[in-house]
Design an enzyme around this catalytic site. Sequence first.
Site, PDB file in Angstrom:
ATOM      1  N   GLY A 141       0.831  -1.188   0.000  1.00 10.41           N
ATOM      2  CA  GLY A 141       0.000   0.000   0.000  1.00 10.41           C
ATOM      3  C   GLY A 141       0.870   1.243   0.000  1.00 10.41           C
ATOM      4  N   GLU A 182       5.689  -5.590   7.344  1.00  8.38           N
ATOM      5  CA  GLU A 182       4.971  -4.588   8.135  1.00  8.38           C
ATOM      6  C   GLU A 182       5.621  -4.273   9.485  1.00  8.38           C
ATOM      7  OE1 GLU A 182       2.380  -5.839   4.947  1.00  8.38           O
ATOM      8  OE2 GLU A 182       3.557  -6.983   6.396  1.00  8.38           O
ATOM      9  N   GLY A 223       0.272  -4.902   0.392  1.00  9.07           N
ATOM     10  CA  GLY A 223      -0.980  -4.855  -0.353  1.00  9.07           C
ATOM     11  C   GLY A 223      -0.996  -5.784  -1.547  1.00  9.07           C
ATOM     12  N   ASP A 266      -1.129  -7.384   7.623  1.00  9.42           N
ATOM     13  CA  ASP A 266      -2.576  -7.299   7.414  1.00  9.42           C
ATOM     14  C   ASP A 266      -2.965  -7.930   6.082  1.00  9.42           C
ATOM     15  OD1 ASP A 266      -1.319  -5.235   5.955  1.00  9.42           O
ATOM     16  OD2 ASP A 266      -3.095  -3.969   6.044  1.00  9.42           O
TER      17      ASP A 266
END
Length: 493
Positions: free
Chosen positions: A118, A192, A169, A200
Site C-alpha cells: 500500500g 509490516e 498490499g 494485514d
Amino acid sequence: MLLRPVSRLPSPPSWISRLSPPMPLRAKVTNPAFQAAVTMSTSTDIPKELPGDEPNDVLFNSMYGLRSIELNRPKKLNSLNGSMVRKILPRLKEWEKSHLASIVLISGAGPKALCAGGDVAALALQNEQGESGSQASTDFFGLEYRLDHSIATYSKPVISFMDGITMGGGVGLSMHAPFRIATEKTVFAMPETTIGFFPDVGGSFLLPRLDGETGTYLALTSERLNGVQALYSGIATHYLHSSVLANVTQRLSELVFQDDLDLPGRLDLVNKTMAEFSLGLPSLQEEPILLAGELRNAIDRCFRFNTVEEIFQALEAETEQKAWAQKTLETLSSRSPTSLKVTLRQQRLGKKWSISETFQREHAIAGKFMRHPDFIEGVKARLMSKPPRQAEWQPPKLENVSAEDVEKFFEIPDGESRLKLLSEGDYTRYPHERFALPREVDIEAFVRERRLGPKKTIEEFAKKWDQKEGVREKVAEVLNRRTISDNHGWRWV
C-alpha cells in the site's frame, strides 16, 4: 475455439478428507464477542471513483472470456492506493455478474513488481493531520480489505501473476486467489513490522495456516522468499518462467466453460491449462528448498512460543543454527516492540478466524495502529529518510509493552460498527488449497495411517497431485526431516 473441460483432478485422498472435512459456505464465527457484535455484515454500496483520483493507475482489458486488471504505477512499484481500489472493485462486481466474463487475471505493469504494498508514505503523512487523517487512513484499509475479501470469495477463477515484488498490499491481491503464479522474479515478503505495523491484508488467515511455524517466522522477521521458494512454502500455487506469461494469458482467454460446469470444475480446467506452460523447476542443487532441513527445525523450535520474550530466549539458546539465530535476533531487535507483540498475538488468534472475521478484525487493528506513533515513525525512518535510519519506537523495549497494551488492539467495544463486506462468502480453510503443494499436516496424516515407506509415499502424493511439479521435492524434504527408520520400523517423529 471451443475447448472441452479436461477431467478434474483426482478427489482429495481419503486421509485428507478425514483430516479436513468440507467447509460450509457460512463458517461458524469463532469468537463469541465478535458474534454478538456482528453476524456477517455486508453492504451493497460498491465504492465509486472520486474527483481527483488518478487517471490510468489501473488498466482493464477484455480478451474473449478473460478480464484483466493491470496495476499501472510502475514508477512506484504499483503501490496500491484508494484511487486504484475504487476502480477495481466495481469492475470485479460487474464481471462477476457477466456471462461473458469467465476468468479474472491480476498483474502489474513494468518488469519489477506486481505490487510492492500500500502507499504507506501517503498514509503516514495523512496521519500527521490528527484524528481526521487517522480516520481517513483507517477508511482506506477498510476499502482495501473489502477488495481482498471480494477476491477471496469470488465466484469465478482468479489468477495472480506474482511476477516481481509482491509485498504488503500486493499479497492481499494475490494470496486469497485460487491461483498464485510465482516466477523467477518473484520477491515475496510481509514487511509490516519494519514500519511499526502488522501483517494485514489477510495475513491473520494466510500465515498461521502455513507449515509449522513458518508463518510466524515470516510475519515477525519479514524474511523474503524469492522465486521458486514461494511455491515450496505454500505461498504460490504454480511456478512459471516470466517469458511464458503472455502465452499463458492468451491460452486462458481461449478457454470456454460449459454452462453446467461448476466452479470447482472450472478451477480444475484452469489448473490443467497453466501446467501446460511449465518449463520445469530449478534443480535442488541450483536452488535448494530454503525453509527446510535443520533451518526449518530451528524455526519451529524457536517460534513456537506465545510470547515474543520466549522467542528471544529460544533464539539466544539456539546452538544448532547459531549464526541464523544471531542474525534473526538482530533483525527482531530492530523492529517495533508493539508491532512484534501484536503480530504474534494476531498469528495465534488468526488460526481460528474465518476469512470474513479476519478482514473485519484486521480493520479494527489497523485503525488502532493508525493512531499509534510507531507507524508514522516507522514509515519515515525506513521509507522516507535518505538514507533509511533506525526508527525510534514508542515504547522502545519489549518489557514496556504489556499484555494489556496488546489486548487493546483486539478489543471489540460494544456497539462499534464492523467493516461492511461486499460478499457473504466465508470459510475457515481455503477451499482451493489443493492447487498448492501438499501441506505438512497432510503428509503426516498419510504417514501415520499408511506407513508405506518413503518411496511409495512420494509416489502416492505425486499421483494424487497429478504429477504436479514440486510435489516430489516437497514430500521428500518433509519425510527426510520428520521420519526415521529404526527397530520400531519407519515412522513419523
